[in-house]
Design an enzyme around this catalytic site. Structure first.
Site, PDB file in Angstrom:
ATOM      1  CB  ALA A  27      -0.689  -0.106   1.168  1.00 45.14           C
ATOM      2  CE  LYS A  28       5.362   0.958  -4.064  1.00 40.85           C
ATOM      3  NZ  LYS A  28       4.310  -0.218  -4.776  1.00 40.85           N
ATOM      4  NE  ARG A  29      -2.812   3.723   2.217  1.00 38.44           N
ATOM      5  CZ  ARG A  29      -3.197   3.301   0.821  1.00 38.44           C
ATOM      6  NH1 ARG A  29      -2.061   3.629   0.071  1.00 38.44           N
ATOM      7  NH2 ARG A  29      -4.386   3.085   0.724  1.00 38.44           N
TER       8      ARG A  29
END
Lengths: 218, 218
Positions: A27-29
């Site tokens: 998700a590369k949050r």
């Protein structure tokens, strides 16, 4: 990829976890304060967390990732922090030369090692891992040295052009210390072979696995 | 903040846009390939885009943001790229010293200026803006110089402690060149005053606006 996409992802993840698989949400949050806490809660906590681990972006620094580390501590989940990404443009920021002579991604790798120190489990591995593109084979070896306790998540094998040999150096401290992520080359293999997609995907995944084990020397 | 949170956000955004407001989604997205395209499509394109502009993370470089720039080009939306964030830990990566003597966020500011060059509109402003924390008042002035064509989005006034004076330097090239984002100090003002929340929020927003105009010298 708004609410509908998130819902579809949650369903796919639920299905996979019910089948006994570990799910890493790429998700590369990366956010701050209450938003970071809400992402960490949604992905890694609660009665039905969406995933077992999630990828995060380091640009906002340690305090932005602390809620994810807290979730790992409380629930045994994992985090993979972007360090050196597989895409071509990744170098725009990650390969900037620092005053100490190194590159930015190497600085980030050291930060990730430091952030993960409190979260080392009984087998010597930290809950805080790192994403390193297999498309940068030298970086894989360097990252392995900078991050001796971190599982490396290595995308880029297959559709993006990296080979099993490119990731071999990631395995030097033991086979559990790296995960090779390949998606398109596995799930779309049936298109060229004309087989049933399940047969094709199972065969391509098994082949890639044995090639990587062979290349890693284990 | 999974699918349910995204749905709630989409509803709030739809309501605001129907009321004639411009919506900036502070989503801090940053991903590659098909995922980047899907985020850009969800936030800025289609029949009912979620927002008029979206914040993005620069760590993955230009190619990761190209789908957002394309959406700006086609649909007139906007992008605000994180440059120097308002949180304390932002310095872990953003304040790293480079071999040219500058700091990483200044390098990113120059990249943002370059990325936005193709997207300058008739009034001389680019669709590619930058997020600079008002909590770093010196950085606000420096960012203004590095990004002469970019709207600066300035969070940090109010709950995070920055004052209208801290953002004054952002306005040197004209009043449209900066947006001051204040949320908690405005929406929760009624809690201390005991008023109806609408009255309290309207008054606090109007007061902040006039203080900022006064401080900016316009």
């Amino acid at each position: 990829l708004g609410a509908d996409g998130m819902r579809a992802f949650e369903h796919a993840s639920e299905y996979a976890r019910a089948a006994g698989l570990l799910v890493i949400a790429d998700a590369k949050r990366g956010d701050i304060g209450s938003t970071a806490r809400a992402y960490a809660a949604a992905y890694l906590e609660g009665e039905k967390p969406v995933a077992d681990a999630v990828t995060v972006n380091p640009y906002l620094g340690r305090d932005s990732l602390e809620p994810f580390f807290g979730a790992c501590r409380r629930h045994g989940g994992g985090v993979f922090c972007l360090v050196k990404t597989s895409n071509e443009g990744g170098g725009d920021v990650q390969d900037v030369r620092l005053s100490d002579g190194g590159l930015l991604w190497q600085h980030v790798a050291r930060l990730v090692a430091e952030w993960g120190e409190d979260l080392i489990g009984e087998h010597g591995l930290s809950s805080v891992g790192a994403v390193v593109g297999a498309t940068h084979s030298r970086a894989v070896g360097e990252a392995r040295k900078l991050l001796p306790r971190s599982i490396l998540l290595l995308p880029g094998v297959g559709a993006q052009g990296a080979s099993p040999g490119d990731v071999a150096r990631a395995f030097t401290s033991g086979p559990a210390s790296a995960l090779v992520a390949a998606s398109r080359s596995v799930i779309y293999g049936f298109r060229s072979s004309g087989e049933d997609w399940r047969t094709g995907a199972a065969r391509d995944a098994a082949r890639l696995k044995s090639e990587i084990w062979a290349a890693s020397g284990w």
